[in-house]
Structures are given as structure tokens and as C-alpha cells.
Write an enzyme that holds these catalytic residues in place. Structure first.
Site, short mmCIF file in Angstrom:
data_model
loop_
_atom_site.label_atom_id
_atom_site.label_comp_id
_atom_site.label_asym_id
_atom_site.label_seq_id
_atom_site.Cartn_x
_atom_site.Cartn_y
_atom_site.Cartn_z
N GLU A 89 76.94 -53.93 21.25
CA GLU A 89 78.29 -54.14 20.73
C GLU A 89 79.02 -55.22 21.54
OE1 GLU A 89 76.97 -51.19 21.38
OE2 GLU A 89 76.68 -50.49 19.31
N MET A 103 68.81 -58.39 33.00
CA MET A 103 69.83 -58.11 32.00
C MET A 103 70.37 -59.38 31.36
SD MET A 103 70.36 -54.99 31.37
CE MET A 103 71.92 -55.24 30.51
#
EC number: 2.4.99.12
Length: 417
Positions: free
Chosen positions: A59, A306
Site C-alpha cells: 500500500e 528492502m
């Protein structure tokens, strides 16, 4: 009455939730940092604040273009991004640096939300997708803060669940100011669970307005050059129970294409070590991106850094989108599609059913079941580059055909405050 009971249950569970946060923080210290935000104790802010809540990494990435548009539209606007996870917050920081402010979203108790709202005093709350927290929405309504649900989706499974607690859900949904739904089917389900038709508008999915920054393209090109001419496929956002299937498929593929490389990217960082150990135990030559370069002998390249999935997609020839061979509901296929890659997926895609329906309609995705079908499909695409290119072009065309939702959503947000 039901909201009161819900709030009391959350309060009773709060000590256990905090203990769990502390316990999980043993291996991920970032989870313990700023834990007081969870209770609403965030730094005080001034000015015109747009609060953007994105629960986790997916999101947060989807919110990126929206946040950039909001900042460009009014330089005096300050954006506060909140997430429930440390990985979501880390992704936001990587994307925006000091352009925006950050905090963890408070746990959903009336007191935590009141403290949070008093310190931040936002002009509007923008919630990504369907992260519906009753007290978050109700407390904003009581302070006359418009609450907007953007890129909103509601699967049939979720709608049926909400209908079972309609007495709790309907009053909360009635406090939402505006819902920007991805598709008419989503809008219809929102109306079913109590949202006034006047507050629901079909805008499309802002995820179709995916951006590939120049720096990402450059990094992908550099990585691809380092990998050489070998066939490369990527499995992005994989979950527990899925990696073994993907590794088995890769073993079968290696029998036909001995130089093939699998870039394997687990969805959650806490699984990096586990997936690396599994890959080694299965006899593959493994390189971890965070520790070593990928050599010509590497068979599995573990993406354990990440925020690099978009770039890693750009270094591959074929993409498999994870969370779809197990009951997780799938993940976003638009990132590999934006690169023009052939997109493969399992059948469990209920979390992205609206988007996948577009791909089905225009033959922009191949669905596979199990290791044999996945391996055969990969071999077929590697043996026929023109077929792979055509599939990738159809996937990319789906993305381009559906762009424009972002502008509609930003205009809708501007109307609310």
C-alpha cells in the site's frame, strides 16, 4: 453499542498486543522503535496536514504517486505517512526521505486516536485500499476531519464477512466522507455493507499509474548486464509454502536450461534467512543480494534487501507474482507488467481480482498450478522469445490502458478539504 464493545475488546487485548510487539522486536529491533506512536503519542505537527495511512509495503508503494501529486499540487501541504509495520515505514522513508513526516498508526482505541488527532490535527485522512479501523474513522468524523478511502477494493469474501457484522460496520462506513473505488463491483459491495451511493465513486486503481523512476531503470539495466545472457526469471513477494514449489519448478527448468537463474524475493524480511536455508538445503547454489554478487554459478539469487523489488523485476525476463500459489490472495502484477514482462501467477488472486480481471480479459497473464505447469510455462516462454514478448506487451498495454485514476483521485481529495 457494538462500537463500545469492540473498543473494550481492543483495550483488553492491548497488553498482549504490546507484549507481542516487544517479543517480535527481538529479531527486528525497528519494531520496538517509536512504540509510543502506537498509543497516539506522536510528535506534534502544525500547518495543513494530509494524513496518508498505508498499512504495509504494498500500500505504501501504491501511495507513492499519490503523495507526489499532493506535494506538487500544494507545496505548503505537509504529508504525514503512517503504517502499521516497520517494513511499510522503511519503504516510505526510502521513497520520500525528508519530504514527508512519518509515524506508526495508533492502535484502534478511542484514547489512542484522540491523542494522535490532537497532536497532528490533520486536515484530511486518506486511507489506502480497505484498511478500515472503526475508531480511526469515527474519531476523525467527531473532529470534522474528512476520511477518504482511495484505491478502495472489497472482495466478495470480505463483503460477506462485513455483512455478518453489519450492525458494527454500517455506522462506521457512514462516517466515511468519500470512497474512490477501483471498479463498479467494488462500489456495489460497499453499497451493500451500508455506504451511501452518493459517497462512492468509481475512479479506477491508482496502481495502474505505476512509475518506474529513471534511477530504478538504470540500476536494473546495470544488474541485468552483470547477469549476462542467461535466462532469468523472478518470483516476487513469495510466502511460506510457496518457495518450495518455486524451487522445485526451478530444478525442472534447470534440466532444460542449465544456466537459468531464479531471483527469489520473499514478501517478509523475517523470512529471508529461512528461504536462504531452504534454497541451500535443496542443493542450489545461492547468493544473497545483501552479502555477495551473483556469479555465473549462482542458481538462486535471493533478493533480501528492502525496497528493491521493482528494480529486480526490471532485471528479469519473466515474472511470477507470489502469494498466489497459496491462500494469500496474490500480490500486485502491475509492477512487472509496467516493465513489459510476461506475467505468471497462481489462481489465488482474490485480493487483486479487479486488476487480474483486466489481465484475463486481454490475455495479459498466464495462470499456473503447481511446479510442473510453472516449469513447463517458463521453458515454453524461454524457448519462444516472440511469444514471451507478445505476452509482455499485452500486460504492459493493460497498464497503459487503465492509467488516469491518480488524477481523478487527487481531484477528489482536493474537493474534500
Amino acid at each position: 453499542m457494538l462500537l463500545f464493545i469492540y473498543s473494550q475488546l481492543v483495550r483488553l487485548a492491548l497488553p498482549l498486543i504490546l507484549i507481542r510487539l516487544w517479543w517480535r522486536g527481538r529479531q527486528a529491533p525497528a519494531r520496538r522503535k517509536n512504540w509510543c506512536h502506537r498509543l497516539g503519542y506522536v510528535p506534534r505537527m502544525t500547518g495543513r496536514i494530509v494524513w496518508v495511512h498505508a498499512v504495509s509495503v504494498g500500500e505504501t508503494i501504491a501511495a507513492g504517486p499519490l503523495v507526489r501529486q499532493l506535494l506538487a499540487r500544494d507545496p505548503h501541504t505537509r504529508v504525514l505517512m503512517t503504517a502499521m509495520t516497520d517494513t511499510g515505514q522503511a519503504q516510505a522513508r526510502k521513497m520520500f526521505g525528508d519530504q514527508v513526516s512519518y509515524a506508526y498508526a495508533p492502535y484502534d482505541t478511542p484514547g489512542a486516536l484522540r491523542r494522535f488527532l490532537k497532536r497532528v490535527n490533520p486536515a484530511v485522512l486518506v486511507i489506502m485500499e480497505t484498511e478500515i479501523w472503526p475508531n480511526m474513522i469515527v474519531q476523525c468524523h467527531r473532529r470534522d476531519v474528512p476520511s477518504i478511502l482511495v484505491n478502495a477494493r472489497l472482495s466478495e469474501r470480505s463483503a460477506q464477512g462485513y455483512e455478518k457484522v453489519r450492525a458494527l460496520v454500517a455506522p462506521v462506513m457512514d462516517n466515511l466522507t468519500w470512497i474512490a473505488a477501483q471498479a463498479e463491483s467494488d462500489a456495489r459491495r460497499f453499497r451493500r455493507i451500508g455506504v451511501s451511493a452518493s459517497r462512492v465513486e468509481v475512479t479506477g486503481s491508482v496502481k495502474f499509474d505505476v512509475e518506474i523512476p529513471a534511477a530504478t531503470r538504470s540500476a536494473a539495466s546495470e544488474l541485468r548486464a552483470s547477469l549476462g545472457e542467461r535466462p532469468v526469471w523472478i518470483a516476487g513477494s513469495t510466502h511460506q509454502g510457496e518457495d518450495a514449489i518455486l524451487l522445485a519448478a526451478h530444478r525442472k527448468l534447470l534440466a532444460q536450461y542449465p544456466s537459468a537463474l531464479l531471483i527469489l524475493v520473499p514478501r517478509h524480511p523475517e523470512r529471508f534467512d529461512t528461504v536462504a536455508e531452504l534454497s541451500c538445503a535443496e542443493g542450489f547454489t545461492v547468493a544473497r543480494r545483501s552479502r555477495e554478487a551473483c556469479s555465473e554459478k549462482t542458481e538462486v539469487y535471493l533478493g533480501d534487501a528492502m525496497g528493491e523489488l521493482m528494480m529486480l523485476y526490471g532485471a528479469a525476463d519473466v515474472a511470477f507474482v507470489g502469494g498466489s500459489l497459496v491462500e494469500r490472495g496474490g500480490h500486485n502484477p502491475l509492477e512487472p507488467a509496467a516493465w513489459g514482462l510476461p506475467v505468471l501467477s497462481g489462481e489465488n488472486v482474490f485480493n487483486f481480482e479487479t486488476i487480474y480481471e483486466q489481465f484475463r480479459t486481454h490475455d495479459g497473464v498466464r495462470f499456473v498450478q503447481g511446479e510442473d505447469e510453472l516449469a513447463n510455462t517458463l521453458a515454453q516462454l524461454f524457448s519462444d522469445p516472440s511469444q514471451a514478448e507478445a505476452l509482455g506487451q499485452r500486460a504492459q498495454a493493460v497498464v497503459n490502458r487503465n492509467r488516469g485514476a491518480l488524477e481523478r483521485v487527487v481531484e477528489g481529495i482536493a474537493r474534500q478539504f
